[in-house]
Design a protein around this motif. Structure first.
Motif, PDB file in Angstrom:
ATOM      1  N   ASN A  77     -20.537 -20.373  16.150  1.00  0.00           N
ATOM      2  CA  ASN A  77     -19.313 -20.673  15.417  1.00  0.00           C
ATOM      3  C   ASN A  77     -18.927 -19.485  14.547  1.00  0.00           C
ATOM      4  N   PHE A  78     -17.636 -19.271  14.424  1.00  0.00           N
ATOM      5  CA  PHE A  78     -17.132 -18.148  13.644  1.00  0.00           C
ATOM      6  C   PHE A  78     -16.694 -18.637  12.275  1.00  0.00           C
ATOM      7  N   ASN A  79     -16.876 -17.789  11.282  1.00  0.00           N
ATOM      8  CA  ASN A  79     -16.353 -18.124   9.964  1.00  0.00           C
ATOM      9  C   ASN A  79     -14.860 -17.827   9.922  1.00  0.00           C
ATOM     10  N   ARG A  80     -14.235 -18.117   8.797  1.00  0.00           N
ATOM     11  CA  ARG A  80     -12.784 -17.984   8.704  1.00  0.00           C
ATOM     12  C   ARG A  80     -12.341 -16.537   8.887  1.00  0.00           C
ATOM     13  N   ARG A  81     -13.079 -15.593   8.330  1.00  0.00           N
ATOM     14  CA  ARG A  81     -12.700 -14.186   8.461  1.00  0.00           C
ATOM     15  C   ARG A  81     -12.759 -13.734   9.915  1.00  0.00           C
ATOM     16  N   GLN A  82     -13.824 -14.146  10.631  1.00  0.00           N
ATOM     17  CA  GLN A  82     -13.948 -13.754  12.035  1.00  0.00           C
ATOM     18  C   GLN A  82     -12.851 -14.389  12.881  1.00  0.00           C
ATOM     19  N   LYS A  83     -12.552 -15.664  12.618  1.00  0.00           N
ATOM     20  CA  LYS A  83     -11.456 -16.305  13.338  1.00  0.00           C
ATOM     21  C   LYS A  83     -10.129 -15.604  13.073  1.00  0.00           C
ATOM     22  N   THR A  84      -9.936 -15.199  11.820  1.00  0.00           N
ATOM     23  CA  THR A  84      -8.707 -14.503  11.458  1.00  0.00           C
ATOM     24  C   THR A  84      -8.578 -13.196  12.215  1.00  0.00           C
ATOM     25  N   LEU A  85      -9.665 -12.451  12.297  1.00  0.00           N
ATOM     26  CA  LEU A  85      -9.639 -11.168  13.012  1.00  0.00           C
ATOM     27  C   LEU A  85      -9.380 -11.383  14.502  1.00  0.00           C
ATOM     28  N   ILE A  86      -9.994 -12.413  15.085  1.00  0.00           N
ATOM     29  CA  ILE A  86      -9.803 -12.680  16.512  1.00  0.00           C
ATOM     30  C   ILE A  86      -8.358 -13.072  16.799  1.00  0.00           C
ATOM     31  N   ILE A  87      -7.808 -13.985  15.997  1.00  0.00           N
ATOM     32  CA  ILE A  87      -6.425 -14.419  16.205  1.00  0.00           C
ATOM     33  C   ILE A  87      -5.458 -13.262  16.028  1.00  0.00           C
ATOM     34  N   THR A  88      -5.683 -12.447  14.999  1.00  0.00           N
ATOM     35  CA  THR A  88      -4.818 -11.286  14.772  1.00  0.00           C
ATOM     36  C   THR A  88      -4.888 -10.313  15.945  1.00  0.00           C
ATOM     37  N   GLY A  89      -6.098 -10.096  16.471  1.00  0.00           N
ATOM     38  CA  GLY A  89      -6.253  -9.201  17.611  1.00  0.00           C
ATOM     39  C   GLY A  89      -5.547  -9.722  18.856  1.00  0.00           C
ATOM     40  N   LEU A  90      -5.655 -11.026  19.109  1.00  0.00           N
ATOM     41  CA  LEU A  90      -5.011 -11.608  20.289  1.00  0.00           C
ATOM     42  C   LEU A  90      -3.489 -11.529  20.191  1.00  0.00           C
ATOM     43  N   CYS A  91      -2.948 -11.841  19.010  1.00  0.00           N
ATOM     44  CA  CYS A  91      -1.493 -11.757  18.836  1.00  0.00           C
ATOM     45  C   CYS A  91      -1.005 -10.318  18.955  1.00  0.00           C
TER      46      CYS A  91
END
Length: 295
Positions: free
Chosen positions: A24-38
């Motif tokens: 599971n990813f923490n909020r910061r990691q999820k944020t980085l992944i979503i930003t990278g995908l967009c």
């Protein structure tokens, strides 16, 4: 026959579960992944538009008004032009124009915000009056007026968007500068005889860079939406360009004939791009917020 004791099985199951939970990813990691995908989505659209041949947007009367299919995912229009190709190229034009216009608007906000907070009460009063004036006029009305005065086209759209989207960010930057200039290290530099320019460039400007980039990302969706709006109304880009506003404007006359795909897919694509930039802006603001960046 089970050779492993029940307690050991329980331990093994727990270790497997804990190993799974560790993925599971923490909020910061999820944020980085979503930003990278967009970001990858937006860059991919620009690259795809450059690689696509112009044959898809050429007139072909043998393929008029075709519904969406495998060969034409977004269908074709009344001239036989592939709507998928037109949509991708239109999105690329909107992204480029929106990025340029929002960049100019953010630079204006940065300069005016710093001047308002550092150059005395008279300058602050004038800039505050300008902010109130521009915020009192609806964006679309001001955009249409500026575009008409400048003769329309890409130049009119870019200048119009740039001159109407800076007031809100100017207020934010002004408040940030006024807070920073009362900090201890700024007061020490002032007592040491440092000039206003030295303090602004060494102490204040680096502190404003996060607000600059977040403001750029958050202004961008408004820029491309307003670009599409005034182009839809006929005051923006040339009708010969495959811009999203042009596509939506042309499709209005064919919706009654049942050709829903002419407006649905371009409009949905524009909505996805705007939402992607909203997500990037919100996530970037979360990453740069010192109170939430550690989550």
């Amino acid at each position: 026959m089970n050779l492993v004791p029940e307690t050991e099985n329980h331990v093994i199951d727990n270790s497997i579960l804990s190993g799974g939970l560790s993925l599971n990813f923490n909020r910061r990691q999820k944020t980085l992944i979503i930003t990278g995908l967009c970001s990858a989505l937006l860059i991919g659209i620009i690259i795809a538009a450059q690689l696509m041949s112009n044959a898809g947007i050429a007139t072909n009367f043998s393929q008029q008004n075709l519904a969406p299919s495998w060969s034409h995912p977004f269908g074709t229009d009344w001239l036989g032009r592939d709507m998928f190709t037109r949509t991708i190229k239109g999105l690329a034009i909107s992204i480029q124009i929106g990025l340029l216009a929002s960049s100019v608007s953010v630079v204006i906000a940065l300069v005016l915000g710093m001047c308002a907070a550092t150059m005395g009460e008279k300058v602050d009063a004038v800039i505050s009056w300008l902010v109130d004036l521009f915020m009192g006029v609806p964006h679309l009305v001001a955009l249409v007026l500026i575009a008409v005065v400048l003769g329309g086209g890409a130049k009119g759209v870019i200048i119009g968007v740039a001159l109407t989207h800076w007031p809100s960010l100017t207020r934010v930057i002004r408040a940030e500068v006024m807070q920073v200039r009362s900090s201890q290290y700024v007061l020490v530099s002032r007592h040491l005889g440092r000039s206003r320019w030295w303090i602004a460039s060494r102490h204040i400007l680096p502190h404003l860079l996060p607000q600059f980039f977040v403001g750029l990302i958050l202004i961008f969706p408004h820029a491309i939406l307003h670009e599409a709006s005034i182009t839809f109304l006929g005051f923006g880009l040339s009708p010969h360009l495959p811009a999203i506003g042009v596509i939506l404007s042309e499709s209005m006359g064919y919706l009654a004939a049942g050709m829903w795909w002419l407006a649905f897919f371009p409009g949905l694509s524009l909505l996805i791009i705007v939402r992607a930039f909203d997500v990037i802006g919100d996530n970037l603001r979360m990453l740069l917020d010192p109170h939430r960046a550690h989550e």
